[in-house]
Structures are given as C-alpha cells and as structure tokens.
Design an enzyme around this catalytic site. Sequence first.
Site, short mmCIF file in Angstrom:
data_model
loop_
_atom_site.label_atom_id
_atom_site.label_comp_id
_atom_site.label_asym_id
_atom_site.label_seq_id
_atom_site.Cartn_x
_atom_site.Cartn_y
_atom_site.Cartn_z
N ASP A 61 0.85 -1.19 0.00
CA ASP A 61 0.00 0.00 0.00
C ASP A 61 0.89 1.25 0.00
OD1 ASP A 61 -2.39 1.45 0.22
OD2 ASP A 61 -2.32 1.43 2.42
N HIS B 193 -7.62 9.72 4.50
CA HIS B 193 -7.16 8.70 5.43
C HIS B 193 -7.48 9.08 6.88
CE1 HIS B 193 -4.22 7.77 2.05
NE2 HIS B 193 -4.92 6.66 2.19
N GLY B 194 -7.58 8.08 7.73
CA GLY B 194 -7.68 8.33 9.17
C GLY B 194 -9.12 8.45 9.67
N HIS C 213 -9.39 4.94 -1.88
CA HIS C 213 -8.60 4.99 -0.63
C HIS C 213 -9.44 5.69 0.43
CE1 HIS C 213 -4.38 3.75 -1.66
NE2 HIS C 213 -5.04 3.56 -2.79
N GLY C 214 -8.95 5.65 1.65
CA GLY C 214 -9.56 6.42 2.74
C GLY C 214 -11.04 6.14 2.91
N ASN D 212 -10.20 0.49 0.10
CA ASN D 212 -9.15 0.39 1.13
C ASN D 212 -9.69 0.70 2.53
OD1 ASN D 212 -7.48 0.00 -1.03
ND2 ASN D 212 -6.03 1.60 -0.46
#
Length: 383
Positions: free
Chosen positions: A94, A189-190, A228-229, A271
Amino acid sequence: MSNQYELFSMVPILRAAEQSALGGKPAAIGAFNVNFYNQARGILEGLRRADAPGIIQASRGANQFQGGPDKIQVMILQAMEDSGHSLPVALHLDHGNEEQAPICVDEGFSSVMIDASVLDLEGNIALSRKICDYAHPKGVSVEGEIGKLAGVEEDVIHETTTYGDPFLVPYFFNESGADALAVAYGTSHGPNKGSQGGLENLAVWVIEKSYKGMVAYGQNENHFLVSHGSSTVPKEIVDEINKYGGNVRGAAGIPMHKIQEAVKVGIRKINIDTDLRLGITATFRKYFSDNPGVEDTSTNVLKPIKYELDSKLEAIDPRDYLKVIDASLLRTDPKGTALEEVMGLVQERIAAHVEKLVHDFGCAGLAGKVDRVSLSEQAKSYI
Ligand code: G3H
Ligand code: 13P
Ligand code: ZN
C-alpha cells in the site's frame, strides 16, 4: 497450476468484481491493511465467512514495523496455512514508493502500489511505468494514484483534496501500464474525515466519469478504480474506545451508502485501515478493563502495552502501543503466550467487521468467480 496457499495478482480478483457489476450486481473487493498476525487471521476469517476474495495490504510503515516485506509475506502465508485459507487473496504493497515497490516484488508480494501522485503527470506516469516494467514480468499487479487525498498519505500531508482528473484516467492507464488506479474524489485517510468532504460530500461524479472513459476505451475488464480512505469509522467502536479510557474526538467516516454509490459507478477496490485500527484499540482497552490486573498475573508482555495505552489516550494505531514488545511476538500465532486471549478477541472483532464490510461492498460469494491464474500465467498477459 496452483497450490493451495499461493497469492494472486489483483487483476483476476478485481475482474471478478467488474464481471459481477457488468452482470448487474455492482461489487468491489475489500483491501484491508495489516500490521500483525492476528489482524491477518481476522481478515482471512471475515473473508472466509463471506466466501469473498480479498486483498491484504501492508504499507511501508507496516513493513518497517515487522522488519521487512519478507517477514510480512511469510506471516501472511503462515496465517493462510494456519487457517486453511484457500480462497483467492492478493498481498499488496500500500502506498509504495520507487524504493519499496521493487523490493516487495522481489519478496513475493503479488501486487504493489506506486504512489507517485506528488509528481507532475508526466513524472507520475514515468515512475508508474518503471514499476510496471519491473512487476509485470513476474505477474505482479500495479496500482497508481492521481489526485491528492486530504490529510496524511504515508509521509506526505495535503491540506485539501485535489480530485483526480477523470479525463486523464484512460490516458494514465494507457501510458503507465498500471492495472489499478486510485483516483482522489474526496475521501481521506484516518478517523477524522468529516471536515474534508468525507461524510456526504464525496465527488462520486469523478469516479463515474473516470469509469465511463475506461469503458469507452475498452479498459474496464483489465483496469480498475480504487477508493482509498474509505473507512466507515463506526460510532459504536469510537464510543467504546472512549468508554474504556481513550480520547478519540471528531471522528467521522464515509457512510456506507456513499461507498455503495461509488461502487455502483465504477469503484472495484476499497481500502480499509482505520476501521480495523479502531476495532483493535477498542478490544485492547476493553480487555484491560474487563480483566483488572491481567498485566500483573501474565508474563509481563501485557504490562508495557497497558502502560502505553494508559499514557497515549489518543492512540488508535495499534503500532503505537504494540511497538514496545518484540515484533516477532506479533508475527506468529500467540497460542500459549500472554497475548493469546486478547489477540483471540482482536481476531474475532476484525473477522466480524470484515465480514460485514465485504457483504456491503457486494463481493460476498465471489470467491469462486475468480479465475485462479498463477502469477507466472498472469505475467504472460502483459506480453
Ligand atoms: O495510507 C494509509 C494507510 O492507512 C496505511 O497507514 O502508513 O500508517 O501504515 P500506515
Ligand atoms: P482509511 O484510513 O479510511 O482506513 O483508509 C485506508 C487507506 O486508504 C489505505 O491506503
Ligand atoms: Zn490509502
């Protein structure tokens, strides 16, 4: 020919999702980040319960945490063998870079990401092409990225989202040779996605236009879009962390109906890292609360972990409190050690969440639809 525990390229796995979508049932494959053995076992168990193919991915940080991609690769194959997991799985790097991607190809990963999205378009394409030239002869698939996600992407921080340009997507695939492409469309992300267009503000049109372009150029059965994220950041898990002494504030994830909207218009890989981190952290905190003094009665490996959790109330990354013990303890079955009980709970927590997510992503039941082409056969498809 294939043996039972081989790893597959992402291409046949993602193609099964695309074929499902073409048949009227939109689907995307879950790609779950891993840092330690029981996390891998939990992911595999969730996939097994849902009869789903899957992608296990390790970031550069995860490779560093476990002492190298070779260690991660062995850990994943061991987890597959220990659980008798014969459904198709890819092991993916990744957010890889120019240095790590070839190393992971050499160390037996079946897929790598080259995240060159900080470069200009031509630089991004050139570097992605270079990684494809290295990976494809071994049948290893490659994911690229265009656009920028707000927040932290490995070691790069972006203030705001820059959407990937949908009109560049067919060109990027064509020029770079990449098999999959992360196109930024407002996720981040996060655990704090709310302020940067997480929640309801996703630019799903970016994905729709990207996918339409791919279909127009006949790319969609060999090339795939990645989200993503995408963690959902379940409120009950955040509440549980806080109930048992943690301090996680402002948490907000992507609502499942928005992810499903993106899947409907072309996302094929999703993801998930943060949701698993949260589940692991909640499990550790509750375990210490439910078992007062357990860290004193067991061999002292639990003691430093508890100390870290007691002093890092904001921590949600398990590496923050697990790095205090020898990483090799986290690379194998903890049976017979002080970690056995809590890791069993961690594993079950992850399995239940992964099972639910892959049902929601539409890929439950698709394991048997994956064409089990070996990496060496896959390599021939690029010639
Ligand atoms: O890029 C984001 C993933 O959540 C990986 O995170 O680099 O902290 O392991 P990490
Ligand atoms: P989350 O932080 O939303 O889980 O995203 C994970 C990811 O995109 C890994 O590359
Ligand atoms: Zn990511």
